[in-house]
Design an enzyme around this catalytic site. Sequence first.
Site, PDB file in Angstrom:
ATOM      1  N   SER A 146       0.849  -1.195   0.000  1.00 17.56           N
ATOM      2  CA  SER A 146       0.000   0.000   0.000  1.00 17.56           C
ATOM      3  C   SER A 146       0.879   1.238   0.000  1.00 17.56           C
ATOM      4  CB  SER A 146      -0.864   0.007   1.265  1.00 17.56           C
ATOM      5  OG  SER A 146      -1.536   1.252   1.385  1.00 17.56           O
ATOM      6  N   TYR A 188      -1.861  -0.666  10.270  1.00 18.84           N
ATOM      7  CA  TYR A 188      -1.998  -1.191   8.895  1.00 18.84           C
ATOM      8  C   TYR A 188      -0.799  -0.755   8.048  1.00 18.84           C
ATOM      9  CZ  TYR A 188      -3.810  -1.100   4.062  1.00 18.84           C
ATOM     10  OH  TYR A 188      -3.980  -1.234   2.704  1.00 18.84           O
TER      11      TYR A 188
END
Length: 247
Positions: free
Chosen positions: A142, A156
């Site tokens: 990501s 995350y």
Amino acid sequence: MGVVLVTGGSRGIGRATSLLLAQSGYKVVVNYQRNKQAADEVVNIIREAGGEVLAIKADISDELQVMAMFAEIDSAFGPVTALVNNAGILFQQSTIEELTAERINRVLATNVTGSFLCCREAVKRMALRHGGKGGAIVNVSSAAARLGAPGEYVDYAASKGAVDTLTTGLSVEVAAQGIRVNGVRPGFIYTDMHADGGEAGRVDRVKELLPMKRGGQPEEVAQAIAWLLSDKASYVTGSFLDLAGGK
Ligand code: NAP
């Protein structure tokens, strides 16, 4: 063309990737955790187009379930030649004060341990030293690995930092075994994941802040993944493609 496992292949980026790889001629294994209906939908689309596909329910954070999934693929299609480590989770947006050990561990168990376990099982089957024919792995990281997701989900973001380090280390470890390992770093893609963070409309909120002034579509990420898996990327390993509209 080969056999590809797409973890979390039933929704969002995984779904778009499964459909694209099926069109390219891969036998596709659509892994999912809970939502059978979504997985069945992907299976039906691929079957109706004449493709070979199988859906497997398995929690990638569970070692035994991962091993059983790879064994099932061996029997159905033969060993995987490609892996897309796509399944990933995040939880409600918050600052660090709200994070619990339980939440952090759940994020790491799926995003990091799950990716490691799937890489391990894939390498056992692909490596030349084990009699395999080589293969390709794409880890879905990501933009958060670079940006840190402050005030949203640093847990995350950190898990995706670990995924990037996995890509770097494993790419070198298995380069002489005929296996290429690369990463994609999407950001701000229209999927259901943002609802899990408590803000379904997140992409539309932030899009004006992005250099391209728009969010991305899952299909745009799928194209990058498909290219990295393909022979067109035959000399590419340990590399990352950022798909975040210039951010
Ligand atoms: P999504 O729409 O929420 O879909 C998640 C998929 O992962 C579903 O198929 C889900 O299956 C599966 N999954 C979740 N936990 C699992 C587990 N433990 N075992 C097996 N499957 C599991 O997510 P997405 O937005 O497409 O994201 C896909 C990947 O891209 C993730 O790694 C995410 O971190 C990354 N990413 C997304 C964005 C974005 O803007 N959307 C940005 C950067 C990176 P069920 O439906 O059965 O639960």
